[in-house]
Design a protein around this motif. Structure first.
Motif: not given
Length: 197
Positions: A68, A71, A74, A94-95, A3, A92
Protein backbone atom coordinates in the motif's frame (compact mmCIF):
# COMPACT_ATOMS: atom_id res chain seq x y z
CA UNK A 1 4.41 12.13 -1.14
CA UNK A 2 1.18 13.21 0.56
CA UNK A 3 -0.89 10.37 2.00
CA UNK A 4 -4.23 10.66 0.18
CA UNK A 5 -5.90 8.43 2.77
CA UNK A 6 -4.68 10.34 5.80
CA UNK A 7 -8.19 11.52 6.69
CA UNK A 8 -10.52 8.94 5.15
CA UNK A 9 -8.27 5.92 5.76
CA UNK A 10 -8.93 5.60 9.50
CA UNK A 11 -12.69 5.34 8.87
CA UNK A 12 -12.48 3.26 5.67
CA UNK A 13 -13.89 0.05 7.20
CA UNK A 14 -16.61 1.97 9.02
CA UNK A 15 -17.66 3.72 5.81
CA UNK A 16 -17.63 0.49 3.79
CA UNK A 17 -19.85 -1.21 6.38
CA UNK A 18 -22.16 1.79 6.53
CA UNK A 19 -22.35 1.85 2.73
CA UNK A 20 -22.74 -1.86 2.03
CA UNK A 21 -23.44 -3.68 5.27
CA UNK A 22 -20.98 -6.57 5.16
CA UNK A 23 -21.15 -6.97 1.35
CA UNK A 24 -17.76 -5.36 0.67
CA UNK A 25 -16.09 -7.59 3.28
CA UNK A 26 -17.81 -10.67 1.82
CA UNK A 27 -16.66 -9.67 -1.65
CA UNK A 28 -13.08 -9.27 -0.44
CA UNK A 29 -12.97 -12.73 1.10
CA UNK A 30 -15.10 -14.62 -1.47
CA UNK A 31 -12.08 -16.13 -3.24
CA UNK A 32 -10.22 -17.02 -0.05
CA UNK A 33 -11.06 -20.51 1.16
CA UNK A 34 -9.47 -23.95 1.41
CA UNK A 35 -10.28 -24.65 -2.24
CA UNK A 36 -8.44 -21.62 -3.60
CA UNK A 37 -5.70 -21.00 -1.03
CA UNK A 38 -3.21 -23.77 -0.22
CA UNK A 39 -0.59 -23.65 2.54
CA UNK A 40 2.56 -22.09 1.13
CA UNK A 41 0.82 -20.25 -1.73
CA UNK A 42 2.36 -16.84 -2.31
CA UNK A 43 -0.37 -14.19 -2.39
CA UNK A 44 0.03 -10.46 -2.98
CA UNK A 45 -2.60 -7.93 -1.94
CA UNK A 46 -2.37 -4.63 -3.82
CA UNK A 47 -3.77 -1.61 -2.01
CA UNK A 48 -4.43 -3.72 1.08
CA UNK A 49 -6.32 -1.11 3.09
CA UNK A 50 -7.35 -2.46 6.49
CA UNK A 51 -6.53 -5.93 5.13
CA UNK A 52 -8.81 -8.43 6.80
CA UNK A 53 -8.81 -10.33 3.51
CA UNK A 54 -5.00 -10.59 3.71
CA UNK A 55 -5.27 -11.82 7.29
CA UNK A 56 -7.76 -14.46 6.13
CA UNK A 57 -5.34 -15.69 3.46
CA UNK A 58 -2.52 -15.91 5.99
CA UNK A 59 -4.77 -17.85 8.38
CA UNK A 60 -5.26 -20.38 5.57
CA UNK A 61 -1.50 -20.87 5.43
CA UNK A 62 -0.55 -18.57 2.56
CA UNK A 63 2.72 -16.64 2.41
CA UNK A 64 1.16 -13.16 2.23
CA UNK A 65 2.64 -9.88 1.01
CA UNK A 66 0.65 -6.65 1.27
CA UNK A 67 1.42 -3.45 -0.61
CA UNK A 68 0.00 0.00 0.00
CA UNK A 69 1.22 3.48 -0.84
CA UNK A 70 -0.77 4.92 2.04
CA UNK A 71 1.06 4.92 5.35
CA UNK A 72 -2.32 5.39 7.04
CA UNK A 73 -3.76 2.26 5.47
CA UNK A 74 -0.68 0.18 6.31
CA UNK A 75 -0.88 1.41 9.91
CA UNK A 76 -4.58 0.42 10.06
CA UNK A 77 -3.67 -2.97 8.60
CA UNK A 78 -0.98 -3.39 11.26
CA UNK A 79 -3.48 -2.53 13.99
CA UNK A 80 -5.97 -5.09 12.62
CA UNK A 81 -3.30 -7.77 12.45
CA UNK A 82 -2.05 -7.00 15.96
CA UNK A 83 -5.54 -7.25 17.42
CA UNK A 84 -6.82 -10.20 15.36
CA UNK A 85 -3.82 -12.31 14.37
CA UNK A 86 -0.56 -11.21 16.01
CA UNK A 87 0.95 -14.68 15.50
CA UNK A 88 0.87 -14.38 11.70
CA UNK A 89 3.90 -13.29 9.70
CA UNK A 90 2.68 -10.99 6.91
CA UNK A 91 5.19 -9.07 4.81
CA UNK A 92 4.36 -5.37 4.36
CA UNK A 93 5.62 -3.14 1.56
CA UNK A 94 5.07 0.62 1.76
CA UNK A 95 5.32 1.51 -1.92
CA UNK A 96 3.63 2.32 -5.18
CA UNK A 97 2.49 -1.02 -6.61
CA UNK A 98 4.10 -0.11 -9.95
CA UNK A 99 7.49 -0.17 -8.23
CA UNK A 100 7.02 -3.74 -7.03
CA UNK A 101 8.87 -5.84 -9.61
CA UNK A 102 8.58 -9.36 -8.23
CA UNK A 103 7.38 -10.67 -11.58
CA UNK A 104 6.15 -14.24 -11.86
CA UNK A 105 6.37 -14.80 -8.11
CA UNK A 106 2.77 -15.12 -6.90
CA UNK A 107 0.12 -17.84 -7.04
CA UNK A 108 -2.59 -15.24 -6.52
CA UNK A 109 -2.65 -11.47 -6.94
CA UNK A 110 -5.55 -9.68 -5.25
CA UNK A 111 -6.80 -6.18 -6.04
CA UNK A 112 -9.87 -5.63 -3.90
CA UNK A 113 -11.46 -2.21 -4.40
CA UNK A 114 -8.07 -0.94 -5.57
CA UNK A 115 -8.18 -0.53 -9.34
CA UNK A 116 -11.09 1.87 -9.08
CA UNK A 117 -8.86 4.59 -7.58
CA UNK A 118 -7.25 5.17 -11.01
CA UNK A 119 -8.41 6.74 -14.24
CA UNK A 120 -9.07 4.14 -16.93
CA UNK A 121 -5.74 4.38 -18.75
CA UNK A 122 -3.79 3.99 -15.51
CA UNK A 123 -6.12 1.24 -14.30
CA UNK A 124 -5.28 -0.83 -17.39
CA UNK A 125 -1.54 -0.32 -16.79
CA UNK A 126 -1.86 -1.34 -13.14
CA UNK A 127 -3.97 -4.40 -14.00
CA UNK A 128 -1.42 -5.55 -16.55
CA UNK A 129 1.36 -5.01 -14.00
CA UNK A 130 -0.53 -7.09 -11.42
CA UNK A 131 -0.99 -9.89 -13.94
CA UNK A 132 2.77 -9.95 -14.56
CA UNK A 133 3.45 -10.27 -10.83
CA UNK A 134 1.64 -13.60 -10.92
CA UNK A 135 3.01 -16.93 -12.08
CA UNK A 136 1.90 -18.30 -15.45
CA UNK A 137 -1.07 -20.06 -13.84
CA UNK A 138 -1.80 -17.41 -11.19
CA UNK A 139 -5.28 -16.30 -10.20
CA UNK A 140 -5.90 -12.57 -10.51
CA UNK A 141 -8.72 -11.59 -8.17
CA UNK A 142 -10.50 -8.25 -8.55
CA UNK A 143 -13.17 -7.59 -5.95
CA UNK A 144 -15.00 -4.45 -6.98
CA UNK A 145 -18.23 -2.99 -8.31
CA UNK A 146 -19.64 -5.05 -11.16
CA UNK A 147 -20.32 -3.48 -14.50
CA UNK A 148 -24.07 -2.66 -14.55
CA UNK A 149 -26.34 -5.18 -16.29
CA UNK A 150 -30.08 -5.81 -16.33
CA UNK A 151 -32.92 -3.50 -17.25
CA UNK A 152 -32.60 0.27 -17.37
CA UNK A 153 -33.94 0.66 -13.81
CA UNK A 154 -31.44 -1.87 -12.42
CA UNK A 155 -28.52 -0.30 -14.31
CA UNK A 156 -29.49 3.18 -13.11
CA UNK A 157 -29.63 2.08 -9.46
CA UNK A 158 -26.22 0.41 -9.75
CA UNK A 159 -24.74 3.56 -11.30
CA UNK A 160 -26.21 5.79 -8.57
CA UNK A 161 -24.80 3.44 -5.93
CA UNK A 162 -21.39 3.61 -7.62
CA UNK A 163 -21.34 7.39 -8.03
CA UNK A 164 -22.01 7.93 -4.31
CA UNK A 165 -18.83 6.00 -3.55
CA UNK A 166 -16.63 7.41 -6.30
CA UNK A 167 -17.66 10.97 -5.42
CA UNK A 168 -16.79 10.46 -1.74
CA UNK A 169 -13.30 9.15 -2.54
CA UNK A 170 -12.75 11.80 -5.23
CA UNK A 171 -13.65 14.48 -2.67
CA UNK A 172 -11.66 13.17 0.30
CA UNK A 173 -8.80 11.20 -1.27
CA UNK A 174 -8.46 12.80 -4.72
CA UNK A 175 -9.13 9.45 -6.43
CA UNK A 176 -10.13 9.50 -10.09
CA UNK A 177 -13.79 10.25 -10.85
CA UNK A 178 -14.96 7.84 -13.53
CA UNK A 179 -17.61 5.38 -14.71
CA UNK A 180 -17.78 1.80 -13.45
CA UNK A 181 -15.07 -0.26 -15.12
CA UNK A 182 -15.73 -3.49 -16.96
CA UNK A 183 -12.67 -5.39 -15.75
CA UNK A 184 -13.55 -8.48 -17.74
CA UNK A 185 -12.87 -6.52 -20.93
CA UNK A 186 -9.39 -5.62 -19.75
CA UNK A 187 -8.01 -8.93 -18.57
CA UNK A 188 -5.07 -9.85 -20.79
CA UNK A 189 -4.38 -13.52 -20.06
CA UNK A 190 -6.11 -16.50 -18.46
CA UNK A 191 -6.83 -16.16 -14.78
CA UNK A 192 -9.72 -16.18 -12.38
CA UNK A 193 -11.42 -12.80 -12.30
CA UNK A 194 -14.35 -12.81 -9.91
CA UNK A 195 -16.69 -9.83 -9.92
CA UNK A 196 -19.09 -9.46 -6.98
CA UNK A 197 -21.25 -6.40 -6.46
Amino acid sequence: MRDKYRYIGPVYDFLSNLYSGKNIHRCKTAMLDVETVKPGDRILFAGVGHGRDAIRAAELGADVTVVDLSETMLRKFGEAQTSEAPHLNIRRIHSDIMKVEEFGQYNMVVANFFLNVFDEAMMVRVLEHLIHLGKADASVVVGDFCFPTGNVFSRTLKKLYWYMAVFTFWLFANNAFHKIYNYLEHIRRPGKLRCDS
